[in-house]
Design a protein around this motif. Structure first.
Motif, short mmCIF file in Angstrom:
data_model
loop_
_atom_site.label_atom_id
_atom_site.label_comp_id
_atom_site.label_asym_id
_atom_site.label_seq_id
_atom_site.Cartn_x
_atom_site.Cartn_y
_atom_site.Cartn_z
N ASN A 80 32.22 20.99 27.67
CA ASN A 80 33.53 20.37 27.44
C ASN A 80 34.67 21.36 27.63
O ASN A 80 35.70 21.05 28.23
CB ASN A 80 33.57 19.75 26.04
CG ASN A 80 32.67 18.55 25.92
OD1 ASN A 80 32.39 17.85 26.89
ND2 ASN A 80 32.18 18.30 24.71
N SER A 81 34.48 22.58 27.10
CA SER A 81 35.50 23.61 27.26
C SER A 81 35.66 24.00 28.72
O SER A 81 36.77 24.24 29.19
CB SER A 81 35.15 24.84 26.41
OG SER A 81 35.06 24.51 25.04
N ALA A 82 34.52 24.06 29.43
CA ALA A 82 34.58 24.40 30.85
C ALA A 82 35.35 23.34 31.63
O ALA A 82 36.17 23.67 32.50
CB ALA A 82 33.16 24.54 31.40
N ARG A 83 35.10 22.08 31.30
CA ARG A 83 35.80 21.00 32.00
C ARG A 83 37.30 21.07 31.74
O ARG A 83 38.12 20.92 32.66
CB ARG A 83 35.24 19.65 31.57
CG ARG A 83 35.88 18.47 32.28
CD ARG A 83 35.37 17.13 31.74
NE ARG A 83 36.10 16.05 32.36
CZ ARG A 83 37.31 15.65 32.00
NH1 ARG A 83 37.93 16.28 30.99
NH2 ARG A 83 37.91 14.65 32.62
N GLN A 84 37.71 21.28 30.48
CA GLN A 84 39.13 21.36 30.15
C GLN A 84 39.80 22.52 30.90
O GLN A 84 40.91 22.38 31.42
CB GLN A 84 39.31 21.54 28.65
CG GLN A 84 38.93 20.32 27.83
CD GLN A 84 39.14 20.54 26.35
OE1 GLN A 84 40.06 21.24 25.96
NE2 GLN A 84 38.28 19.96 25.54
N ALA A 85 39.10 23.66 30.93
CA ALA A 85 39.67 24.83 31.61
C ALA A 85 39.81 24.58 33.10
O ALA A 85 40.80 24.98 33.73
CB ALA A 85 38.79 26.06 31.35
N LEU A 86 38.84 23.89 33.70
CA LEU A 86 38.91 23.59 35.13
C LEU A 86 40.04 22.60 35.45
O LEU A 86 40.69 22.72 36.48
CB LEU A 86 37.57 23.02 35.61
CG LEU A 86 36.44 24.04 35.79
CD1 LEU A 86 35.10 23.34 35.94
CD2 LEU A 86 36.72 24.93 37.00
N THR A 125 37.61 30.66 34.39
CA THR A 125 36.86 31.69 33.68
C THR A 125 37.79 32.58 32.87
O THR A 125 37.51 32.92 31.72
CB THR A 125 36.06 32.55 34.68
OG1 THR A 125 35.18 31.72 35.42
CG2 THR A 125 35.24 33.61 33.94
N ASN A 126 38.92 32.96 33.46
CA ASN A 126 39.89 33.79 32.75
C ASN A 126 40.43 33.07 31.52
O ASN A 126 40.63 33.67 30.45
CB ASN A 126 41.05 34.16 33.68
CG ASN A 126 40.62 35.13 34.77
OD1 ASN A 126 39.66 35.88 34.59
ND2 ASN A 126 41.30 35.10 35.90
N ILE A 127 40.67 31.76 31.65
CA ILE A 127 41.15 30.98 30.51
C ILE A 127 40.13 31.00 29.37
O ILE A 127 40.47 31.22 28.21
CB ILE A 127 41.44 29.52 30.94
CG1 ILE A 127 42.66 29.48 31.86
CG2 ILE A 127 41.65 28.63 29.73
CD1 ILE A 127 42.93 28.11 32.46
N LEU A 128 38.87 30.77 29.71
CA LEU A 128 37.82 30.72 28.69
C LEU A 128 37.60 32.08 28.03
O LEU A 128 37.40 32.17 26.82
CB LEU A 128 36.52 30.20 29.32
CG LEU A 128 36.55 28.73 29.75
CD1 LEU A 128 35.34 28.41 30.62
CD2 LEU A 128 36.59 27.82 28.54
N LEU A 129 37.60 33.14 28.84
CA LEU A 129 37.41 34.47 28.29
C LEU A 129 38.57 34.87 27.39
O LEU A 129 38.37 35.49 26.34
CB LEU A 129 37.24 35.49 29.42
CG LEU A 129 35.95 35.38 30.23
CD1 LEU A 129 35.95 36.38 31.38
CD2 LEU A 129 34.73 35.60 29.34
N GLU A 130 39.79 34.50 27.78
CA GLU A 130 40.94 34.81 26.93
C GLU A 130 40.88 34.00 25.65
O GLU A 130 41.22 34.51 24.58
CB GLU A 130 42.24 34.52 27.67
CG GLU A 130 43.48 34.85 26.84
CD GLU A 130 44.76 34.71 27.61
OE1 GLU A 130 45.82 34.59 26.98
OE2 GLU A 130 44.70 34.71 28.86
#
Length: 293
Positions: A267-273, A284-289
């Protein structure tokens, strides 16, 4: 591509295995016995050196093999993050044991008296991991070099070939046994992919492994998916990024699978994409931050 968040975050079984493998290899290296770690027909069927069977599962017989081997063990921690530490422990036991049995069977068939016919090290686990790597990890980047097509996975395959051929047939045989073991696990023989240890066995590795020096972030709330980030955290990270033009484009399944393979929550991956307009690197940068908050 990478294995997700750096360090052994949510990969305690991998961490314990890497530490054990490194310690055993260094121990035998200091004693000058590394070259004697391989398996032979005489060791198993004439001298009954059971300790060699055990040590061959962990200790590498040379420094180059150790460096390549530890790199693969560390890189493939992504699979522990995908299926959870419990099932990954079963994968290690199954692939290591079956590969070892195949190696012993091979020695009994060849009856070659050559000393150390098979090299030492966790080749079974490493090359068994190439099966899910090939089938489950999607390609995220493709490029050409001198007219030859490559992908971000090509370098892992090339390093695998290097390790497979590092000691010629001494390393080829264990590597092939590992590939067979990984294939049988993939085929779910005896329902092995659904097998799990009692919870206290899997959690033992979390207490056993040493503290991580590369990551001080607290454990994620999910036991089976590493890098799980709450929607609120992702939104906070999104606000810190330059706001792109709103887009109703639905993220592709391949992009989502790429981020999930790195250990992030779906779910987090989808939101970030969605926020990154289907750009895997930006997502990826969004999720890592978001994880750093």
């Amino acid at each position: 591509m990478n294995g997700g968040p750096s360090g052994f975050h949510n990969a305690p079984v991998t961490k314990a295995f890497v530490i054990t493998s490194a310690l055993f290899t260094v121990f035998f290296g200091i004693q000058g016995r590394s070259s004697k770690l391989g398996l032979s027909y005489q060791d198993i069927f004439e001298k009954f050196r059971v300790w060699k069977l055990i040590m061959s599962t962990f200790a590498f017989s040379s420094t180059p093999e150790l460096m390549f081997g530890l790199y693969f063990l560390y890189y493939f921690r992504v699979f522990e993050r995908q299926i959870g530490s419990n099932k990954y422990s079963v994968f290690i036991l199954f692939s290591g044991t079956l590969s070892l049995l195949l190696e012993v069977t091979l020695l009994s068939l060849l009856k070659d008296t050559t000393a150390n016919l098979l090299t030492s090290g966790p080749y079974g686990l490493i090359f068994a991991s190439f099966i899910p790597f090939y089938l489950d990890i999607p390609v995220s980047t493709r490029f050409r070099v001198f007219g030859v097509n490559f992908s971000d996975k090509s370098f892992i395959y090339l390093a695998g070939v290097q390790l497979l051929l590092s000691s010629w047939k001494r390393s080829i045989f264990p590597g092939v046994c590992g590939i067979i073991a990984g294939s049988l696990y993939r085929l779910n023989i005896f329902g092995i992919r659904k097998a799990k240890f009692p919870e206290f066995v899997a959690s033992f590795f979390s207490r056993l492994s040493l503290p991580s020096f590369s990551s001080s972030s607290p454990p994620a709330p999910s036991r089976n998916i590493v890098g799980t980030v709450s929607p609120n955290t992702v939104r906070r990270a999104e606000r810190s990024q330059p706001a792109p033009m709103a887009s109703s484009m639905e993220p592709s399944e391949e992009a989502i699978a790429t981020l999930v393979s790195m250990g992030f929550d779906r779910n987090s991956a989808r939101q970030a994409l969605v926020h990154a307009r289907n750009d895997v690197n930006a997502a990826t940068n969004i999720l890592l931050e978001a994880q750093s908050h």
